[in-house]
Scaffold this active site. Sequence first.
Site, PDB file in Angstrom:
ATOM      1  CB  SER A 150      -0.974  -0.006   1.177  1.00  0.00           C
ATOM      2  OG  SER A 150      -0.286  -0.206   2.385  1.00  0.00           O
ATOM      3  CG  HIS A 165      -4.088  -1.212  -2.245  1.00  0.00           C
ATOM      4  ND1 HIS A 165      -4.686   0.030  -2.154  1.00  0.00           N
ATOM      5  CD2 HIS A 165      -3.687  -1.511  -0.985  1.00  0.00           C
ATOM      6  CE1 HIS A 165      -4.638   0.461  -0.915  1.00  0.00           C
ATOM      7  NE2 HIS A 165      -4.035  -0.458  -0.169  1.00  0.00           N
ATOM      8  CE  LYS A 192      -7.699  -0.367   0.923  1.00  0.00           C
ATOM      9  NZ  LYS A 192      -7.710   0.828   1.754  1.00  0.00           N
TER      10      LYS A 192
END
Length: 376
Positions: A185, A213, A235
Amino acid sequence: VKWLEWVDGENDEVRAAGRWRTLRTFDPDSDGGGVAGRLAGHDGEVVSFASNDYLGLTQHPAVVSAARAALDRFGTGAGSARLIVGTRSAHAELEAALAEWKRADAALVFPTGFAANLSVLSVFADATTTIFSDALNHASIIDGCRLSPARVEIYAHNDVDDLGRRLRHLRGGRRAVVVTDTVFSMDGDVADIHAVADLCARAGALLIIDEAHSVLGPDPDLDGVDALRVGTLSKFLGALGGFVAGPRPFVELLVNRARPFIFTTALTPADTAAAHAALAVYRSAEGARLRDRLRGHVDRLRAGHPSPIVPIVLGDEARAVTAAAALLDRGILVPAIRPPTVAPGTSRLRVTLSAAHTDGHVNELLAALHDIDASP
Ligand SMILES: Cc1ncc(COP(=O)(O)O)c(C=O)c1O
């Protein structure tokens, strides 16, 4: 000692270390795609390069209307934990869709990705287990390791040789769990999941990957290895919540043992439905177009970089803070990331790109970075 005195002393310590942080309010403009908006205390529009809403799905009409429909049907909160009366058909439908997406037997949603990581590590790593954890894993993995009674070994970042050596030295009788982010990250680099999975298969280790991610991949094939895939709805799926996908008995054990699942209120129906609609967009031709658009933005900053997290390492903390302030003067919001989040001497600007950015936004960012001598 009076509590207030103690608290003041602690706060002074944070300030003295130059690490004092305060909350800033950022309200996206209704037509700004979620990236352009108003930052409290700042005149004029600001374009954010700080969000994990990588495809702009928080503002997608199908996602917003799915959340609205769920509100109309189920109300706001679920009102209780999943095992009591908090499970709605929206949860079951999303879990089926997540399992199918991840090519797994089953999936389970949690109120956050953080809770999903706490759950998998505390449930699958007992006192007879050793957890092997990448040095740059996310804080929720670190805290999951702390919550488990397992022995924890930190292997050098992305160092498959170091991991292999450690697995070979595992004492007989102990079980092994290997846990890694797929996209890290703060650096935006990716793990070599196939090499890690091979090591796990040979050592009989359980592989836990955190794909929070991984909007642009990797999407590894994990056949032949015991594996759990942790993800987040918060996200690129534009909502709030986390999930674990894997073999059904593993998911059933989580339902029965994971305290951050059992003793917390169910994910809200609106978030659940929003994430489900976002997943449908992600997997559609439109989703492929959005990922291509994001890929194009990433390539303009750093050709071939594997993720939308582009760190620009500047070194000392003051330099990163000054650079972030200079960008903000030009209406560009990029956070400065400093220790303890990253190692001393590696303070950086952390740019995150979104398909919702226009080409003009990316041009402005590139020009501003050039002017402050912080080229990506
Ligand atoms: C790698 C990683 N894992 C897990 C999480 C936690 O996910 P959530 O925000 O859904 O709690 C985050 C970010 O917050 C993350 O970056």
